[in-house]
Design an enzyme around this catalytic site. Sequence first.
Site, PDB file in Angstrom:
ATOM      1  N   LYS A   1       0.846  -1.198   0.000  1.00  0.00           N
ATOM      2  CA  LYS A   1       0.000   0.000   0.000  1.00  0.00           C
ATOM      3  C   LYS A   1       0.880   1.246   0.000  1.00  0.00           C
ATOM      4  O   LYS A   1       1.760   1.396   0.855  1.00  0.00           O
ATOM      5  CB  LYS A   1      -0.844   0.037   1.276  1.00  0.00           C
TER       6      LYS A   1
HETATM    7  C1  E4P Z   1      -8.121   0.003   4.582  1.00  0.00           C
HETATM    8  O1  E4P Z   1      -7.453  -0.259   3.598  1.00  0.00           O
HETATM    9  C2  E4P Z   1      -8.086   1.330   5.224  1.00  0.00           C
HETATM   10  O2  E4P Z   1      -6.820   1.615   5.706  1.00  0.00           O
HETATM   11  C3  E4P Z   1      -9.134   1.411   6.307  1.00  0.00           C
HETATM   12  O3  E4P Z   1     -10.346   0.909   5.781  1.00  0.00           O
HETATM   13  C4  E4P Z   1      -9.301   2.813   6.858  1.00  0.00           C
HETATM   14  O4  E4P Z   1     -10.451   2.871   7.659  1.00  0.00           O
HETATM   15  P1  E4P Z   1     -10.742   4.110   8.635  1.00  0.00           P
HETATM   16  O5  E4P Z   1     -10.943   5.334   7.812  1.00  0.00           O
HETATM   17  O6  E4P Z   1     -12.004   3.721   9.355  1.00  0.00           O
HETATM   18  O7  E4P Z   1      -9.561   4.225   9.554  1.00  0.00           O
END
Ligand code: E4P
Length: 219
Positions: A84
Amino acid sequence: MKLFLDTADLQAIKQWSKTGILDGVTTNPTLMSKAGGDPSEGVQEIARMMGAGDVSVEVTTTDPADVYQQAKRIAALADNIVVKIPCHTSYYAVIKQLVSEGVQINVTLVFSVMQGLAMNKLGAKYISPFIGRLDDINQDGIGLVQQLCMMRDQYAFKTQVLAASIRNREHLNQVILCAADVATVPVTLLEESLQHDLTDKGMERFLDDWAKLGVQQFP
Ligand code: E4P
């Protein structure tokens, strides 16, 4: 459509991987920090539990040269790792280079259609629009996922739309209905969205009625 678990909690991943409904896992630095332990070992354990399912692991450096090096090291932790990288112009060249070297990339923190278009051009495997965080600033998170799916279909783009920051059942229903390629779901939301009172009550009633028959063995 693929269903990912949005967590770095090893116990939860172990439990849910046995159900057969998980296609992968997404983590981020916040989730890894919550889970604790050695992050490299944790990632390898998650990757092992997921078998062929993709496991997204985010870079934690900022300088583009460091991001490149760290991405390579993260990708080497297991065959099913997807790295990522935040959707920032500083990293475009790095993303392009990594893709050309066969590293699978999930571009995270996507908040606009234009960012999504750019990541299609760079050959990312996934783009992750963050629904909840757009809703937090009174913008339409689901609307963005719908637009990115329209763009994908309109141009037959290969980059998959991974709906992230899903906070409630309505978000989840909407991303399923708008044909996102992936929904990544927090553990508690997955639990609650798969449970239904009428399923529980129905099971109880069928068993009560069956007991009235007084049959010892069937069949
Ligand atoms: C997943 O890839 C993301 O990092 C995650 O869904 C972020 O979620 P949040 O905005 O609730 O922290």
